[in-house]
Write a protein that holds these residues in place. Structure first.
Motif: not given
Length: 146
Positions: A9-31
């Motif tokens: 898995v290329p580094m760019q995809v790993r960083v993007a997926v980490t961003g997906f999880h971070a934003v998803g976690g923030i959205m869930l916390t806010l909800a």
């Protein structure tokens, strides 16, 4: 295939997926925070105190319309993009384009703080930029498995 049968898995995809999880976690916390505030009864009413209805709208949007399913979809897309699925890559591009355009427009209409107009755009642009790199496109290419 790399050693152990795992796909590289290329580094760019790993960083993007980490961003997906971070934003998803923030959205869930806010909800969950907004749901807790609404269930406990509003102790602060900005409109009655001469403010705007922005806090009321955010709480309603986060808790009543539940951003948690959207956060779940975002984490799900991240997992699928990491696996290299082309449909998830395309859906992610659509999601980030939508988030990058609609969030600042909504913040402008609601007269939200300026930071709420720029932070989502920067995050969305970073995610789209990472997903559009040649390494990420190759990783998520729609190749027929022969």
């Amino acid at each position: 295939m790399a050693a152990g049968g795992r796909r590289f898995v290329p580094m760019q995809v790993r960083v993007a997926v980490t961003g997906f999880h971070a934003v998803g976690g923030i959205m869930l916390t806010l909800a969950l925070m907004a749901l807790g505030v609404l269930l406990s009864g509003m102790q602060v009413d900005p409109v009655a105190q001469g403010g705007t209805g922005y806090l009321d709208f955010v709480l309603f949007f986060n808790a009543v319309l539940f951003l948690s399913p959207l956060a779940g979809v975002l984490v799900f897309l991240g997992v699928r993009v990491r696996r290299g699925e082309h449909w998830a890559w395309l859906a992610s591009l659509v999601f980030w384009a939508f988030a990058g355009t609609m969030t600042p427009l909504l913040a402008w209409v609601l007269e939200a703080p300026v930071s709420l107009r720029y932070v989502p755009v920067v995050c969305a642009a970073a995610m789209v930029g990472l997903l559009l790199t040649p390494q990420a496109r190759t990783h998520c290419a729609d190749l027929a498995d022969d």
